[in-house]
Every structure is written in C-alpha cells, then in structure tokens.
Design an enzyme around this catalytic site. Structure first.
Site, PDB file in Angstrom:
ATOM      1  N   SER A  43     -58.160  15.758  18.006  1.00  0.00           N
ATOM      2  CA  SER A  43     -59.038  16.060  16.865  1.00  0.00           C
ATOM      3  C   SER A  43     -59.278  14.816  16.008  1.00  0.00           C
ATOM      4  O   SER A  43     -58.493  13.859  16.015  1.00  0.00           O
ATOM      5  CB  SER A  43     -58.412  17.148  15.992  1.00  0.00           C
ATOM      6  OG  SER A  43     -58.162  18.296  16.753  1.00  0.00           O
TER       7      SER A  43
HETATM    8  N1  SAM Z   1     -53.663  19.317  18.460  1.00  0.00           N
HETATM    9  C1  SAM Z   1     -54.215  18.490  19.505  1.00  0.00           C
HETATM   10  C2  SAM Z   1     -53.897  17.043  19.323  1.00  0.00           C
HETATM   11  O1  SAM Z   1     -53.256  16.676  18.334  1.00  0.00           O
HETATM   12  O2  SAM Z   1     -54.280  16.260  20.207  1.00  0.00           O
HETATM   13  C3  SAM Z   1     -55.714  18.667  19.671  1.00  0.00           C
HETATM   14  C4  SAM Z   1     -56.026  19.951  20.241  1.00  0.00           C
HETATM   15  S1  SAM Z   1     -57.547  20.156  21.080  1.00  0.00           S
HETATM   16  C5  SAM Z   1     -58.731  20.039  19.801  1.00  0.00           C
HETATM   17  C6  SAM Z   1     -57.357  21.904  21.405  1.00  0.00           C
HETATM   18  C7  SAM Z   1     -56.321  22.219  22.449  1.00  0.00           C
HETATM   19  O3  SAM Z   1     -56.135  23.637  22.489  1.00  0.00           O
HETATM   20  C8  SAM Z   1     -56.725  21.806  23.863  1.00  0.00           C
HETATM   21  O4  SAM Z   1     -55.751  20.980  24.407  1.00  0.00           O
HETATM   22  C9  SAM Z   1     -56.824  23.143  24.613  1.00  0.00           C
HETATM   23  O5  SAM Z   1     -56.474  23.062  25.973  1.00  0.00           O
HETATM   24  C10 SAM Z   1     -55.847  23.994  23.817  1.00  0.00           C
HETATM   25  N2  SAM Z   1     -56.009  25.447  23.958  1.00  0.00           N
HETATM   26  C11 SAM Z   1     -57.138  26.191  24.063  1.00  0.00           C
HETATM   27  N3  SAM Z   1     -56.829  27.503  24.161  1.00  0.00           N
HETATM   28  C12 SAM Z   1     -55.473  27.586  24.106  1.00  0.00           C
HETATM   29  C13 SAM Z   1     -54.549  28.668  24.157  1.00  0.00           C
HETATM   30  N4  SAM Z   1     -54.923  29.945  24.270  1.00  0.00           N
HETATM   31  N5  SAM Z   1     -53.235  28.385  24.064  1.00  0.00           N
HETATM   32  C14 SAM Z   1     -52.799  27.099  23.938  1.00  0.00           C
HETATM   33  N6  SAM Z   1     -53.626  26.036  23.898  1.00  0.00           N
HETATM   34  C15 SAM Z   1     -54.943  26.283  23.978  1.00  0.00           C
END
Ligand code: SAM
Length: 219
Positions: A62
């Site tokens: 992000s």
């Molecule tokens: N917090 C992260 C970082 O610091 O790099 C950025 C997160 S990214 C914007 C969103 C993440 O949520 C992705 O890696 C995606 O695969 C994950 N995601 C989506 N749906 C999810 C779920 N149901 N459970 C866990 N992770 C999920």
C-alpha cells in the site's frame, strides 16, 4: 550495514506530517522500517515515493500515506494484540511491530505468505503468520484489541466483529471495486453482555479486493 536511504525516509516522514499524520510512535516506526526491503528489485528506486507499488501475484504494497492513515486510526498502544488481514509484503506488520504491538497477520496467497514470513523472520520481527482466508479472521487467537484490513471489502465481515475484544477497534475499507470508504468500528459490550458497534466513516481509498467467504467471491 550503513543505512543509505535514511534521508529519503526522513523526507517521506515530513511528507506524511504535511498530510496530517501526527502520531509520534507511528512516525518513528516509519523512520525505522526500510521500505526498500519490502518491494521487488525492479521498484527499489521508488521505495520512498508516496505510492503503492506492485508486489508478486498482482498485489500491492500500500501507499505509505494509506498505511500511516489506517495505523493512525487504529491508535496502536503498547502490547495491543493486533490482527492484520492481508499480509502482502509484510511492511504494515513491521510498522505495527515497531509500535509495540503483538501482531497476527493472515494472507490468502501462499507465495506472498511465504515471502513475507522469510522477510519478517530475517528482520527479527516476531509476527504470527497464517496463510488462509482472513475474511473469517483468525479465531484461534481471538479476541484482538485491534483489527486492520488492508484490502477492500464489499461489507464488514461478521467474523471480524465477533473477534474484537470489548472496546476493540476494527479499521476496514468498505465499498465496491472502484473505491472504498474507510470505516472504523468500535465494539462495546453492554451490561447485559451484548455487543454494540459504533461506526464512523473517513476518507475514500482504492484497494485491491478482499477475496473470501465473507468478502468478494473468487472469480
Ligand atoms: N498490508 C500489505 C503490505 O503491507 O504490503 C498490503 C496488502 S495488499 C494492499 C492486500 C493483500 O490482501 C494482498 O496481499 C491480498 O492477497 C490479501 N488478501 C485479499 N483477500 C484476502 C483474504 N480474504 N485473506 C487474507 N488476505 C487477503
């Protein structure tokens, strides 16, 4: 190792301050965590731009402002038990650790989970990590003082509300594929032992989708 990019980090922190981020503990964490260690090698030179960047599997780390905004809303206290949904690169988890939280983080994609696990481990961060559908939370270790969801959801997953402690807080972007509103939900237990939820909305953002049983379908 000589830290060559501390000036860039300091500049980013000044930018975050100018955008309204004032939590001292949070700004200190941003000065400490080396974002260049969380981005792919093709994006190293952009590590301290205030932008989201691609990571593997079509996901993103992000934008620094978004991480700071959500973390400031979360209002992390020392030893808070924090559940993060969407480990991604592990950067947000590292920031939470630097702020003194006890961090649990769930990622649905195996490759991102493994990479973040190695990375956080090598950096000495003691985050409890799991590869699973985080829209259902992580019941085994519930309740949590704080829950932060770093992907956009069509609704607030019931499991996450259930897994908050009394006075616990959830920060989650809710909306459609085009954009989401940042929600803060605080849980208060009544004298009768019933949960009450207080909702507040904040600014608009755009996240990758939260995919899971209590969020978007996996199309
Ligand atoms: N917090 C992260 C970082 O610091 O790099 C950025 C997160 S990214 C914007 C969103 C993440 O949520 C992705 O890696 C995606 O695969 C994950 N995601 C989506 N749906 C999810 C779920 N149901 N459970 C866990 N992770 C999920």
């Amino acid at each position: 190792m000589h830290d060559l990019r501390s000036e860039e980090r300091a500049k980013l922190v000044e930018e975050l301050k100018s955008l309204g981020i004032s939590n001292t503990k949070l700004l200190k964490a941003f000065l400490k965590v080396r974002r260049e260690l969380f981005v792919g090698k093709d994006f190293l030179r952009f590590a301290y731009d205030n932008n989201a960047l691609p990571i593997n599997s079509n996901q993103t780390i992000s934008q620094p402002f978004t991480v700071a905004y959500m973390t400031q809303l979360l209002d992390v206290k020392d030893n808070d038990k924090v559940l993060e949904i969407g480990t991604g690169s592990g950067y947000q988890a590292a920031i939470l650790c630097e702020m003194g939280a006890d961090v649990y983080s769930v990622e649905r994609l195996e490759d991102l989970h493994q990479t973040a696990k190695e990375r956080l481990n090598n950096l000495g961060y003691k985050v409890k990590l799991k590869c699973a559908d985080g829209s259902r939370g992580w019941r085994e270790y519930a309740p949590y003082n704080k829950i932060i969801v770093t992907a956009g959801s069509p609704k607030i997953p019931k499991s996450l509300l259930e897994q908050l402690s009394d006075n616990g807080k959830l920060v989650i972007p809710v909306g459609d594929e085009k954009g989401q509103v940042m929600y803060e939900v605080i849980k208060k237990m009544t004298d009768e032992g019933e949960p009450k939820y207080l909702y507040k909305t904040f600014d608009d953002f755009r996240f990758v989708p939260l995919i899971g049983e209590e969020a978007w379908d996996d199309k």
